[in-house]
Design a protein around this motif. Structure first.
Motif, PDB file in Angstrom:
ATOM      1  N   THR A  40      -5.002  13.199   5.433  1.00 43.16           N
ATOM      2  CA  THR A  40      -4.080  12.504   6.318  1.00 43.16           C
ATOM      3  C   THR A  40      -2.665  12.706   5.792  1.00 43.16           C
ATOM      4  O   THR A  40      -2.383  12.404   4.625  1.00 43.16           O
ATOM      5  N   LEU A  41      -1.782  13.220   6.643  1.00 44.74           N
ATOM      6  CA  LEU A  41      -0.401  13.439   6.237  1.00 44.74           C
ATOM      7  C   LEU A  41       0.318  12.097   6.134  1.00 44.74           C
ATOM      8  O   LEU A  41       0.409  11.351   7.106  1.00 44.74           O
ATOM      9  N   GLU A  42       0.798  11.791   4.933  1.00 38.86           N
ATOM     10  CA  GLU A  42       1.519  10.535   4.691  1.00 38.86           C
ATOM     11  C   GLU A  42       3.024  10.735   4.823  1.00 38.86           C
ATOM     12  O   GLU A  42       3.687   9.931   5.466  1.00 38.86           O
ATOM     13  N   HIS A  43       3.556  11.773   4.171  1.00 43.43           N
ATOM     14  CA  HIS A  43       4.994  12.003   4.158  1.00 43.43           C
ATOM     15  C   HIS A  43       5.291  13.488   4.016  1.00 43.43           C
ATOM     16  O   HIS A  43       4.566  14.211   3.334  1.00 43.43           O
ATOM     17  N   MET A  44       6.380  13.904   4.622  1.00 39.75           N
ATOM     18  CA  MET A  44       6.976  15.203   4.341  1.00 39.75           C
ATOM     19  C   MET A  44       8.454  14.937   4.101  1.00 39.75           C
ATOM     20  O   MET A  44       9.167  14.513   5.010  1.00 39.75           O
ATOM     21  N   LEU A  45       8.878  15.151   2.864  1.00 42.18           N
ATOM     22  CA  LEU A  45      10.250  14.861   2.475  1.00 42.18           C
ATOM     23  C   LEU A  45      11.004  16.146   2.199  1.00 42.18           C
ATOM     24  O   LEU A  45      10.458  17.079   1.588  1.00 42.18           O
ATOM     25  N   VAL A  46      12.258  16.190   2.629  1.00 43.11           N
ATOM     26  CA  VAL A  46      13.131  17.336   2.396  1.00 43.11           C
ATOM     27  C   VAL A  46      14.250  16.866   1.474  1.00 43.11           C
ATOM     28  O   VAL A  46      14.940  15.891   1.771  1.00 43.11           O
ATOM     29  N   SER A  47      14.421  17.580   0.367  1.00 39.07           N
ATOM     30  CA  SER A  47      15.433  17.210  -0.607  1.00 39.07           C
ATOM     31  C   SER A  47      16.276  18.431  -0.954  1.00 39.07           C
ATOM     32  O   SER A  47      15.722  19.492  -1.229  1.00 39.07           O
ATOM     33  N   PRO A  48      17.581  18.282  -0.959  1.00 40.54           N
ATOM     34  CA  PRO A  48      18.320  17.169  -0.395  1.00 40.54           C
ATOM     35  C   PRO A  48      18.142  17.132   1.117  1.00 40.54           C
ATOM     36  O   PRO A  48      17.699  18.114   1.713  1.00 40.54           O
ATOM     37  N   PRO A  49      18.485  16.031   1.728  1.00 36.18           N
ATOM     38  CA  PRO A  49      18.220  15.866   3.161  1.00 36.18           C
ATOM     39  C   PRO A  49      19.258  16.580   4.041  1.00 36.18           C
ATOM     40  O   PRO A  49      19.999  15.957   4.801  1.00 36.18           O
ATOM     41  N   ILE A  50      19.289  17.891   3.904  1.00 35.88           N
ATOM     42  CA  ILE A  50      20.161  18.736   4.719  1.00 35.88           C
ATOM     43  C   ILE A  50      19.522  20.120   4.783  1.00 35.88           C
ATOM     44  O   ILE A  50      18.903  20.565   3.819  1.00 35.88           O
TER      45      ILE A  50
END
Length: 115
Positions: A40-50
């Motif tokens: 189950t996909l919980e989170h997809m984070l992009v760092s830095p947020p740009i």
């Protein structure tokens, strides 16, 4: 049975300017198979947020599985699947480096260790 969720964390450093391409490919091509394996996909984070055009981004994807048994089922479904390795080879031009780790909530470690 060992109780507690198991988290699978994919960390991917993308080639400069390719983060959005990687995210799109991951969600469209990798994620459906992961869901079929019980993740189950919980989170997809992009760092830095740009979305950089000329720098790398780090993509951190967190999947969950309900328990150790679900983790083992996912693992044994994925290991013999040549498509997984082929997919990572296919997106190699988007990736500088990648890693995968597993984790759980601290309060679940004792129960998960008792298998």
């Amino acid at each position: 049975m060992a109780d507690g969720k198991v988290y699978v964390i994919d960390r991917v450093v993308t080639r400069p300017g390719r983060a959005r391409d990687f995210v799109d490919a991951y969600l469209a091509e990798y994620a459906p198979g992961a869901r079929e394996r019980g993740m189950t996909l919980e989170h997809m984070l992009v760092s830095p947020p740009i979305w950089f055009d000329d720098e790398s981004n780090t993509i951190t994807v967190t999947w969950s599985l309900d328990d150790v048994d679900a983790w083992w089922r996912m693992t044994w479904r994925g290991r013999p699947d040549p498509g997984l390795g082929q997919w990572w080879t296919q997106v190699d031009q988007l990736v500088v480096e990648r890693s995968r780790s597993m984790a759980s909530a601290a309060e679940d470690v004792d129960g998960l260790s008792d298998v």
